[in-house]
Design a protein around this motif. Structure first.
Motif, PDB file in Angstrom:
ATOM      1  N   ARG A 271       0.854  -1.180   0.000  1.00  0.00           N
ATOM      2  CA  ARG A 271       0.000   0.000   0.000  1.00  0.00           C
ATOM      3  C   ARG A 271       0.893   1.234   0.000  1.00  0.00           C
ATOM      4  NH1 ARG A 271      -4.636   0.128   4.348  1.00  0.00           N
ATOM      5  NH2 ARG A 271      -2.905   0.421   5.803  1.00  0.00           N
ATOM      6  N   GLU A 272       0.589   2.146  -0.908  1.00  0.00           N
ATOM      7  CA  GLU A 272       1.349   3.397  -0.991  1.00  0.00           C
ATOM      8  C   GLU A 272       1.009   4.261   0.198  1.00  0.00           C
ATOM      9  OE1 GLU A 272       4.084   5.070  -1.838  1.00  0.00           O
ATOM     10  OE2 GLU A 272       3.684   4.855  -3.979  1.00  0.00           O
ATOM     11  N   GLY A 273       2.004   5.005   0.676  1.00  0.00           N
ATOM     12  CA  GLY A 273       1.774   5.887   1.809  1.00  0.00           C
ATOM     13  C   GLY A 273       0.673   6.893   1.520  1.00  0.00           C
ATOM     14  N   GLY A 274      -0.280   7.032   2.454  1.00  0.00           N
ATOM     15  CA  GLY A 274      -1.388   7.965   2.285  1.00  0.00           C
ATOM     16  C   GLY A 274      -2.577   7.383   1.558  1.00  0.00           C
ATOM     17  N   SER A 275      -2.454   6.158   1.044  1.00  0.00           N
ATOM     18  CA  SER A 275      -3.556   5.530   0.326  1.00  0.00           C
ATOM     19  C   SER A 275      -4.187   4.440   1.187  1.00  0.00           C
ATOM     20  CB  SER A 275      -3.061   4.919  -0.990  1.00  0.00           C
ATOM     21  OG  SER A 275      -4.072   4.174  -1.614  1.00  0.00           O
TER      22      SER A 275
END
Length: 433
Positions: A271-275
């Motif tokens: 998971r991408e940071g902030g998503s």
């Protein structure tokens, strides 16, 4: 080891300098247009000789090198010519960088032929990383600053930094760039730019790129995977991920390099940071711990000391390599740190010989060309980095003195004739043309 026992001599490296190639490049790039004193080839030789011979090289030292008998004798220039340090500075700021870039590429291709197919195969492992060099703001006009800006009397001490990003394959840099825009302070921006450039030069996608946890962007991972480029990296132990499936690690492979024990090998979605959503691309994450626990006490000065952990998480998009080999590949990433230290300690890369963008590029290519010659000398003679530069310096001085003696005697023949024919391997690879 005595100088007479060396397998590769300074004379061999001087013969490696392809003057005809430099002349062709000078003509095709028009590097000598409007140049009266420092033609492209002469500037090339001056920088090469200065980088080997001088610690903390500067433009004033280059001025003295240009006037020295050793330099003029070694490269067959007339004695008595003069050039000022200001002329060197101006020439570096305006000279055509393409001449030096193409010279670097030719040297890289030719010197690469010294290695066997087995050695070349090992060099498909490309370590990618960056190093920073800083200078006071009143000298370096472009670049970025890090940390708080000093005020008052200390304002003049503010320093700008330039980032050099390289892909190192154990012999030389496959690609190197000078980055001076603030956006490139982040490795998630700088490293993908370098890797994209190398992927374009690798149509068979045979390279395997290795980087540290400074590059953690899921977008960068997806980009490399989409271009069929393999990579091995490291991610934070608390990175958010979901397990797709768990892979088995053979009991015999659990003891990995660097006193590590492999715990788990699994395929995950990141998971991408902030998503809030996980990506759709699958990656392998291999978790390991140190056999001997390390002190993980939180450092008091958090800004200057890295936090120590007992666990490590490797990431790769290669689903075939054994987990133990992935850990070994990442361990070899340290080679680029040693290479950076060599450039900074032995080849004046820890400071700026020129402080404008054009000059920075020229010095970068010349430093890498010099490094390649030193690496050959080091490899053939089985010396360390520092001793290789020191011994090469001594030999070049002896070589120049031998030439000067023969010229004084009226005989301009090749010095050290006893060495002729001793190094067929270099000549067989077409490096003397």
């Amino acid at each position: 080891m005595h100088l007479d026992e060396l397998k590769c001599h300074a004379t061999d490296l001087v013969r490696l300098l392809p003057r005809q190639m430099l002349a062709r490049l000078a003509k095709s790039t028009e590097v000598d247009r409007y140049a009266k004193e420092l033609q492209g080839e002469r500037l090339f030789n001056l920088l090469l000789y200065g980088l080997i011979r001088c610690k903390r090289l500067s433009q004033r030292k280059l001025e003295k090198v240009f006037e020295s008998r050793a330099f003029c004798t070694l490269f067959d220039y007339s004695l008595g010519e003069r050039v000022s340090h200001s002329s060197i500075s101006e020439r570096l700021s305006k000279v055509n960088v393409e001449f030096f870039r193409k010279a670097y590429e030719v040297f890289y291709d030719k010197l690469h032929s010294l290695y066997t197919p087995r050695e070349i195969e090992r060099k498909l492992l490309v370590r990618v990383d960056s190093t920073l060099v800083a200078e006071t703001c009143n000298k370096l006009k472009k670049g970025f600053t890090v940390g708080k800006r000093p005020v008052g009397k200390d304002a003049c001490r503010q320093r700008r930094q330039v980032k050099y990003t390289m892909g190192y394959e154990g012999f030389a840099a496959k690609l190197a760039e000078v980055l001076d825009e603030p956006a490139y302070l982040s490795e998630d921006v700088a490293l993908p730019k370098a890797i994209d450039g190398m992927i374009k030069k690798d149509p068979e996608h045979s390279n395997l790129y290795v980087f540290d946890r400074g590059l953690s962007s899921l977008r960068a991972y997806d980009s490399m995977t989409g271009q069929h480029a393999r990579f091995v990296g490291r991610i934070k132990t608390n990175r958010s991920m979901e397990t797709v499936r768990v892979l088995e690690i053979p009991e015999a492979d659990k003891c990995a390099p660097e006193k590590l024990v492999l715990d788990e090998d699994k395929v995950v979605h990141l998971r991408e940071g902030g998503s809030r959503k996980f990506g759709t691309e699958e990656y392998r994450v291999i978790t390991a711990h140190f056999k001997e626990p390390r002190d993980t006490t939180r450092p008091q000065n958090k800004g200057k000391a890295k936090r120590v952990e007992n666990r490590i998480c490797f990431i790769t998009n290669d689903m075939e390599l054994p987990a133990k080999e992935i850990a070994e590949i990442y361990r070899r990433r340290w080679d680029i740190e040693v290479f950076f230290r060599f450039l900074k300690q032995e080849l004046s890369f820890s400071h700026f010989l020129s402080v404008n963008e054009n000059g920075l590029q020229v010095i970068l290519y010349m430093t890498l060309i010099t490094a390649m010659l030193v690496m050959i000398y080091k490899r053939e003679n089985k010396l360390g980095y520092s001793m290789a530069v020191f011994t090469l310096d001594l030999e070049m001085e002896d070589y120049a003195m031998g030439l000067a003696s023969e010229m004084a005697a009226g005989n301009r023949g090749t010095p050290h004739g006893s060495q002729k024919g001793k190094h067929k391997r270099l000549e067989a690879n077409g490096l003397t043309s």
